[in-house]
Design an enzyme around this catalytic site. Structure first.
Site, short mmCIF file in Angstrom:
data_model
loop_
_atom_site.label_atom_id
_atom_site.label_comp_id
_atom_site.label_asym_id
_atom_site.label_seq_id
_atom_site.Cartn_x
_atom_site.Cartn_y
_atom_site.Cartn_z
N ARG A 1 0.86 -1.19 0.00
CA ARG A 1 0.00 0.00 0.00
C ARG A 1 0.90 1.24 0.00
O ARG A 1 1.69 1.42 0.92
CB ARG A 1 -0.87 0.05 1.26
N GLU B 1 1.04 4.14 1.12
CA GLU B 1 0.47 5.08 2.09
C GLU B 1 1.36 6.32 2.05
O GLU B 1 2.55 6.23 2.35
CB GLU B 1 0.47 4.47 3.50
N ARG C 1 0.25 3.38 12.46
CA ARG C 1 -0.43 2.10 12.20
C ARG C 1 -0.43 1.65 10.74
O ARG C 1 -1.07 0.68 10.39
CB ARG C 1 -1.85 2.14 12.74
N HIS C 2 0.30 2.38 9.90
CA HIS C 2 0.35 2.00 8.49
C HIS C 2 1.78 1.66 8.06
O HIS C 2 2.71 2.39 8.37
CB HIS C 2 -0.15 3.14 7.60
N GLU D 1 -8.98 -0.94 14.09
CA GLU D 1 -9.42 -1.89 13.06
C GLU D 1 -8.30 -2.90 12.78
O GLU D 1 -7.17 -2.51 12.52
CB GLU D 1 -9.73 -1.12 11.78
N SER E 1 -11.15 -6.01 7.77
CA SER E 1 -12.33 -5.60 7.01
C SER E 1 -12.79 -6.82 6.25
O SER E 1 -11.96 -7.57 5.72
CB SER E 1 -12.00 -4.50 6.02
N ARG F 1 -0.86 -5.42 12.51
CA ARG F 1 -1.85 -4.69 13.33
C ARG F 1 -2.30 -5.54 14.52
O ARG F 1 -2.41 -5.06 15.63
CB ARG F 1 -3.11 -4.40 12.51
P1 ATP Z 1 -7.14 1.67 7.59
O1 ATP Z 1 -8.53 2.26 7.51
O2 ATP Z 1 -6.72 1.32 8.96
O3 ATP Z 1 -6.15 2.46 6.82
P2 ATP Z 1 -8.05 0.00 5.49
O4 ATP Z 1 -9.49 -0.05 5.81
O5 ATP Z 1 -7.56 0.88 4.41
O6 ATP Z 1 -7.22 0.28 6.83
P3 ATP Z 1 -8.25 -2.69 4.51
O7 ATP Z 1 -8.12 -2.56 3.04
O8 ATP Z 1 -9.58 -2.85 5.07
O9 ATP Z 1 -7.50 -1.46 5.19
O10 ATP Z 1 -7.24 -3.83 4.97
C1 ATP Z 1 -7.59 -4.90 5.83
C2 ATP Z 1 -6.71 -4.93 7.07
O11 ATP Z 1 -5.33 -4.83 6.71
C3 ATP Z 1 -6.90 -3.73 7.99
O12 ATP Z 1 -7.99 -3.96 8.85
C4 ATP Z 1 -5.59 -3.70 8.73
O13 ATP Z 1 -5.53 -4.73 9.72
C5 ATP Z 1 -4.61 -4.08 7.68
N1 ATP Z 1 -3.99 -2.91 7.03
C6 ATP Z 1 -4.51 -2.12 6.08
N2 ATP Z 1 -3.66 -1.19 5.68
C7 ATP Z 1 -2.52 -1.40 6.38
C8 ATP Z 1 -1.25 -0.78 6.39
N3 ATP Z 1 -0.96 0.22 5.58
N4 ATP Z 1 -0.32 -1.25 7.26
C9 ATP Z 1 -0.58 -2.29 8.08
N5 ATP Z 1 -1.76 -2.93 8.09
C10 ATP Z 1 -2.73 -2.50 7.26
MG MG Z 2 -10.67 -1.55 6.30
#
Ligand code: ATP
Ligand code: MG
Length: 443
Positions: free
Chosen positions: A220, A222, A228-229, A366, A369, A417
């Site tokens: 990702r 980011e 947390r990312h 979170e 998802s 996470r």
């Molecule tokens: P957030 O809202 O916390 O940025 P997201 O909703 O974009 O997360 P999802 O696509 O739903 O992320 O990803 C499923 C799971 O993967 C998340 O619940 C989280 O546990 C993990 N996750 C998502 N993005 C990241 C990241 N950049 N780094 C670490 N873990 C992540």
């Molecule tokens: Mg999510």
């Protein structure tokens, strides 16, 4: 002619077998973790894969004599007699009275960070800069042993539920969910993308195996620097067919988490004890609809402007609320707004404004998802068009729907996470062995 049989003779006695060898001489291979020299004796801690074994040197025990080349971080073979050792709490421990030390290798230099203390005492960035060394500290390595336990529990449970393990490609022609956080890659002159999730592939495999899972890195881009990312993290994903309701997915996740926590308590007890981990008890997990959770947040917290999603403070508040109301460390929030969920999410037939989806919050953040996916071809094409997407660009993905798919759904669970919140870290980087963030791609 030499023949290879697959048999490796054991030349090192594991600490777990010390009790059986009490009073006898054994040999143990390991790394000299720490040396404490007194006037006429010394304590040497030998680090093996999972233990720290106390070895005691005294000229009374044998003719062997300590020499200066026996330094910390040397690989060594120590032979000695197993004896019981005195412990403050009266627990049963064993140590070795050294008869001989044979060095197998010596380090060229002393470590840049002190790793032989109980804890690494340096900034996170220094800890990460010297990761190959700092991970040798028993508390640091325990984090990732526990992380191994989480993955193992995930895998074991899903295998017991007839899931098939898969590996989807990480280099893709199209980004799974699009958006700004995809990494572009030059692929022999063409632009391709690093996988943000195995979503489209795991769905494609539902008509093949019914139930599939994958534990693998996802990427990702980011653009922010948060606690947390990460830009590369391990996603534990599953997808299951022939569901009757999206609650089947939540039940599967709950069963899986119960198994993971039990496994940690039993098979990973030394690390759980070392890190003083508060392993959650799970009997059942409460569920709340997004709309009701939002109302709770609006009532209790000030300045809430985004009514379509949660801010981290709201998740934290909901975490505390679940603990107070239900004594649960976990909370499922369901029926997120259709606008806020990806194109493949099934809308609720009773209220198309919301989806048959959920997030799982663990101690107020979170970690998952998930939800039910659209399986009907026309429904999926219509939804794509409504969202301004071109279905022609998703021809491969849509083969799933076009040629028949059962009702299905699944989830993605972020390994770092979950580890972070289980171990009570404030920053996800502590829970990543070699984290990749906006400023770090090494070591
Ligand atoms: P957030 O809202 O916390 O940025 P997201 O909703 O974009 O997360 P999802 O696509 O739903 O992320 O990803 C499923 C799971 O993967 C998340 O619940 C989280 O546990 C993990 N996750 C998502 N993005 C990241 C990241 N950049 N780094 C670490 N873990 C992540
Ligand atoms: Mg999510």
């Amino acid at each position: 002619m030499q023949e290879i049989t697959g048999f490796i003779p054991s030349t090192s006695t594991p600490y777990s077998e010390f009790k059986a060898h009490l009073g006898e001489e054994v040999t143990v291979k390991g790394t000299i973790h720490n040396i404490r020299e007194m006037s006429d004796f010394a304590f040497i801690l030998l680090r093996t894969a999972r233990d720290l074994i106390q070895c005691v040197y005294s000229p009374e025990f044998s003719d062997f004599r300590l020499s200066p080349e026996i330094a910390e971080q040397s690989a060594a073979k120590i032979t000695g007699k197993v004896v019981t050792s005195e412990t403050r709490d009266g627990s049963e421990r064993y140590e070795l009275q050294i008869h001989n030390i044979e060095l197998l290798s010596v380090p060229a230099d002393i470590p840049p960070v002190v790793i032989s203390k109980k804890q690494i005492n340096c900034d996170l960035s220094v800890n990460l800069d010297y990761r190959p060394v700092t991970l040798r500290n028993p508390k640091e390595r325990a984090i990732f042993k526990i992380q191994e336990g989480i993955q193992r529990g995930f895998r074991e449970y899903l295998q017991s539920q007839n899931f098939t393990e898969i590996h989807s490609p990480k280099i893709n022609f199209a980004g799974a969910e699009g958006g700004t956080n995809v990494f572009k890659l030059d692929y022999f002159g063409k632009t391709v993308y690093l996988a943000q999730s195995p979503q489209l592939y795991k769905q494609a495999l539902v008509p093949v195996y019914e139930r599939v899972f994958e534990i693998a890195p996802v990427f990702r881009a980011e653009h922010h620097d948060t606690s947390r990312h990460l830009n590369e993290y391990i996603s534990m994903d599953f997808e299951m067919g022939f569901i009757d309701s999206f609650t089947d997915i939540m039940n599967m996740e709950t069963g899986c988490l119960k198994h993971i926590m039990n496994l940690l308590k039993t098979e990973y007890a030394p690390e759980i004890e070392l890190l003083k981990v508060n392993v959650p008890e799970i009997t059942s997990i409460p569920c709340i609809r997004f709309k009701d959770a939002k109302e709770l947040c609006v009532k209790k917290l000030k300045n809430i402007t985004d009514m379509k999603d949660f801010e981290p403070e709201e998740e934290a508040f909901l975490g505390k609320w679940a603990k107070q109301q239900y004594n649960s460390d976990f909370l499922f929030v369901t029926h997120y707004l259709s606008k806020k969920r990806p194109f493949y999410t099934m809308d609720d037939p009773e209220d198309p404004e919301v989806t048959l989806s959920f997030d799982l919050l663990f101690r107020g953040i979170e970690i998952t998802s998930g939800g039910q996916r659209i399986h009907d071809y026309n429904m999926q094409v219509e939804k794509m068009k409504k969202l301004g997407m071109n279905p022609d660009e998703f021809e491969t993905y849509l083969m799933l729907h076009k040629y028949g798919a059962p009702p299905h759904g699944g989830l993605g669970l972020g390994l770092e996470r979950l580890t972070m919140h289980l171990l009570g870290f404030k920053n996800v980087r502590y829970a990543a062995m070699f984290p990749r963030d906006i400023n770090r791609v090494s070591p």
